[in-house]
Design a protein around this motif. Sequence first.
Motif, PDB file in Angstrom:
ATOM      1  N   SER A  35       0.859  -1.193   0.000  1.00 11.71           N
ATOM      2  CA  SER A  35       0.000   0.000   0.000  1.00 11.71           C
ATOM      3  C   SER A  35       0.889   1.234   0.000  1.00 11.71           C
ATOM      4  N   GLY A  36       0.239   2.405   0.048  1.00  9.95           N
ATOM      5  CA  GLY A  36       0.986   3.648   0.232  1.00  9.95           C
ATOM      6  C   GLY A  36       1.299   4.420  -1.023  1.00  9.95           C
ATOM      7  N   LEU A  37       0.737   4.001  -2.171  1.00 13.16           N
ATOM      8  CA  LEU A  37       0.929   4.742  -3.417  1.00 13.16           C
ATOM      9  C   LEU A  37      -0.352   5.486  -3.769  1.00 13.16           C
ATOM     10  N   PRO A  38      -0.280   6.507  -4.625  1.00 14.34           N
ATOM     11  CA  PRO A  38      -1.479   7.305  -4.949  1.00 14.34           C
ATOM     12  C   PRO A  38      -2.416   6.612  -5.931  1.00 14.34           C
ATOM     13  N   GLY A  39      -2.785   5.390  -5.615  1.00 13.24           N
ATOM     14  CA  GLY A  39      -3.683   4.620  -6.456  1.00 13.24           C
ATOM     15  C   GLY A  39      -3.523   3.143  -6.155  1.00 13.24           C
ATOM     16  N   MET A  40      -4.444   2.341  -6.676  1.00 15.98           N
ATOM     17  CA  MET A  40      -4.441   0.907  -6.404  1.00 15.98           C
ATOM     18  C   MET A  40      -3.283   0.207  -7.114  1.00 15.98           C
ATOM     19  N   ILE A  41      -2.597  -0.661  -6.394  1.00 13.89           N
ATOM     20  CA  ILE A  41      -1.491  -1.443  -6.954  1.00 13.89           C
ATOM     21  C   ILE A  41      -2.074  -2.670  -7.658  1.00 13.89           C
ATOM     22  N   LEU A  42      -1.820  -2.769  -8.960  1.00 16.08           N
ATOM     23  CA  LEU A  42      -2.317  -3.898  -9.744  1.00 16.08           C
ATOM     24  C   LEU A  42      -1.220  -4.918 -10.039  1.00 16.08           C
ATOM     25  N   GLY A  43       0.013  -4.547  -9.839  1.00 20.24           N
ATOM     26  CA  GLY A  43       1.117  -5.474 -10.084  1.00 20.24           C
ATOM     27  C   GLY A  43       2.252  -5.256  -9.106  1.00 20.24           C
ATOM     28  N   ILE A  44       2.819  -6.352  -8.613  1.00 23.29           N
ATOM     29  CA  ILE A  44       3.950  -6.302  -7.682  1.00 23.29           C
ATOM     30  C   ILE A  44       4.973  -7.355  -8.112  1.00 23.29           C
ATOM     31  N   ALA A  45       6.235  -6.978  -8.067  1.00 24.42           N
ATOM     32  CA  ALA A  45       7.315  -7.950  -8.280  1.00 24.42           C
ATOM     33  C   ALA A  45       8.362  -7.783  -7.190  1.00 24.42           C
ATOM     34  N   LEU A  46       8.780  -8.894  -6.621  1.00 26.93           N
ATOM     35  CA  LEU A  46       9.922  -8.925  -5.707  1.00 26.93           C
ATOM     36  C   LEU A  46      11.024  -9.673  -6.460  1.00 26.93           C
ATOM     37  N   PRO A  47      11.808  -8.963  -7.274  1.00 25.81           N
ATOM     38  CA  PRO A  47      12.760  -9.619  -8.183  1.00 25.81           C
ATOM     39  C   PRO A  47      13.740 -10.552  -7.497  1.00 25.81           C
ATOM     40  N   HIS A  48      14.231 -10.162  -6.329  1.00 29.92           N
ATOM     41  CA  HIS A  48      15.236 -10.981  -5.649  1.00 29.92           C
ATOM     42  C   HIS A  48      14.621 -12.119  -4.837  1.00 29.92           C
ATOM     43  N   GLU A  49      13.291 -12.077  -4.685  1.00 29.85           N
ATOM     44  CA  GLU A  49      12.596 -13.140  -3.967  1.00 29.85           C
ATOM     45  C   GLU A  49      11.897 -14.093  -4.925  1.00 29.85           C
ATOM     46  N   ASN A  50      11.909 -13.772  -6.229  1.00 32.66           N
ATOM     47  CA  ASN A  50      11.307 -14.636  -7.262  1.00 32.66           C
ATOM     48  C   ASN A  50       9.798 -14.781  -7.099  1.00 32.66           C
ATOM     49  N   ILE A  51       9.132 -13.667  -6.701  1.00 32.07           N
ATOM     50  CA  ILE A  51       7.690 -13.684  -6.453  1.00 32.07           C
ATOM     51  C   ILE A  51       7.027 -12.491  -7.139  1.00 32.07           C
ATOM     52  N   THR A  52       5.836 -12.711  -7.709  1.00 33.97           N
ATOM     53  CA  THR A  52       5.043 -11.619  -8.279  1.00 33.97           C
ATOM     54  C   THR A  52       3.574 -11.779  -7.886  1.00 33.97           C
ATOM     55  N   TRP A  53       2.866 -10.655  -7.866  1.00 34.56           N
ATOM     56  CA  TRP A  53       1.402 -10.629  -7.770  1.00 34.56           C
ATOM     57  C   TRP A  53       0.902  -9.726  -8.888  1.00 34.56           C
ATOM     58  N   PHE A  54      -0.052 -10.198  -9.691  1.00 30.64           N
ATOM     59  CA  PHE A  54      -0.638  -9.352 -10.720  1.00 30.64           C
ATOM     60  C   PHE A  54      -2.147  -9.554 -10.762  1.00 30.64           C
ATOM     61  N   ALA A  55      -2.864  -8.458 -10.976  1.00 28.78           N
ATOM     62  CA  ALA A  55      -4.315  -8.524 -11.097  1.00 28.78           C
ATOM     63  C   ALA A  55      -4.693  -9.300 -12.350  1.00 28.78           C
ATOM     64  N   THR A  56      -5.686 -10.166 -12.225  1.00 28.85           N
ATOM     65  CA  THR A  56      -6.185 -10.933 -13.360  1.00 28.85           C
ATOM     66  C   THR A  56      -7.611 -10.539 -13.743  1.00 28.85           C
ATOM     67  N   LYS A  57      -8.301  -9.851 -12.835  1.00 27.38           N
ATOM     68  CA  LYS A  57      -9.670  -9.416 -13.117  1.00 27.38           C
ATOM     69  C   LYS A  57     -10.034  -8.267 -12.184  1.00 27.38           C
ATOM     70  N   ILE A  58     -10.703  -7.251 -12.717  1.00 23.50           N
ATOM     71  CA  ILE A  58     -11.165  -6.116 -11.923  1.00 23.50           C
ATOM     72  C   ILE A  58     -12.665  -5.960 -12.141  1.00 23.50           C
ATOM     73  N   SER A  59     -13.440  -6.008 -11.073  1.00 24.30           N
ATOM     74  CA  SER A  59     -14.892  -5.867 -11.156  1.00 24.30           C
ATOM     75  C   SER A  59     -15.312  -4.566 -10.493  1.00 24.30           C
ATOM     76  N   ASP A  60     -15.877  -3.686 -11.286  1.00 28.63           N
ATOM     77  CA  ASP A  60     -16.372  -2.394 -10.794  1.00 28.63           C
ATOM     78  C   ASP A  60     -17.796  -2.590 -10.291  1.00 28.63           C
ATOM     79  N   ILE A  61     -17.924  -3.051  -9.051  1.00 25.10           N
ATOM     80  CA  ILE A  61     -19.233  -3.371  -8.483  1.00 25.10           C
ATOM     81  C   ILE A  61     -19.330  -2.824  -7.061  1.00 25.10           C
ATOM     82  N   PRO A  62     -20.549  -2.570  -6.590  1.00 23.16           N
ATOM     83  CA  PRO A  62     -20.704  -2.131  -5.198  1.00 23.16           C
ATOM     84  C   PRO A  62     -20.263  -3.233  -4.229  1.00 23.16           C
ATOM     85  N   VAL A  63     -19.630  -2.830  -3.149  1.00 20.06           N
ATOM     86  CA  VAL A  63     -19.163  -3.774  -2.129  1.00 20.06           C
ATOM     87  C   VAL A  63     -19.768  -3.358  -0.790  1.00 20.06           C
TER      88      VAL A  63
END
Length: 261
Positions: A190-218
């Motif tokens: 967190s902590g950036l001026p918008g939603m994070i859709l992709g993360i890479a930890l290059p030296h840890e060999n790990i990534t997270w990336f969004a695969t679907k975004i639903s604009d719906i009430p929660v």
Amino acid sequence: MKMKLIYIAIMILPLCFGNKLAAQNARFIHQGVIEYEKKVNMYALIKKNMGKTPSSFYEQAFDAFKRSQPQFKQLKSVLNFSDQKTLFTPVDSKTASQGSFFGDEPSTLQGNIIYNDLSAKTSTIQKKVYEETFLIKDKTRKFTWKITDEKRDILGYSCRRANGIMMDSIYVVAFYTDKIPVPGGPESFSGLPGMILGIALPHENITWFATKISDIPVSPEAIKPPAKGKTMDIEGFKTFLGTALKNWGDYAKAAMKGFMM
């Protein structure tokens, strides 16, 4: 000639104002659901953890792993967000490497349920450490971010790159979009001026990336902090791990990092 210029001006003006109006009316998403996929390069991670001079036992175990398991371990998760609050929840999945000799590496698992109140900058994390469950209540995780000019498209959203540091030494590459003006993301990012859709930890060999975004009430019911586990703050949890892992030898450092992430 004069009439021709007038005609061209009449044709161009609506286009200019139309583009300006479209930019002003660009849709911003303040609530919805984002699905993420975590990918771990198991081959690279295991090889790094084995060190430069692994024993023959580990070499044989690694060769067997490569023959029977895929290179990338994939894990699913969901992020519900609304009104500057987020709830990150892993999706149960049985991956091929689970149950294998290298399948319980802490950084390759995904057992955290994370609630963030981004306005108050507070976090509640339900974290599993083997058979024990902890409830960590503290401030949101601190990152040192540096925003760059590099951009990348993720699911149709223009995302800007930011480079960061977490836990004093882990290098992070993040891609966020200001079209979702919520400073959250997968796991505890967190902590950036918008939603994070992709993360890479290059030296840890790990990534997270969004695969679907639903604009719906929660509904508020869908974003509630977890309540199960032994309650402590992050420093208390770190102290517990230090005691629990003190006899784990060289593996203790990797395990500590994995559980703290």
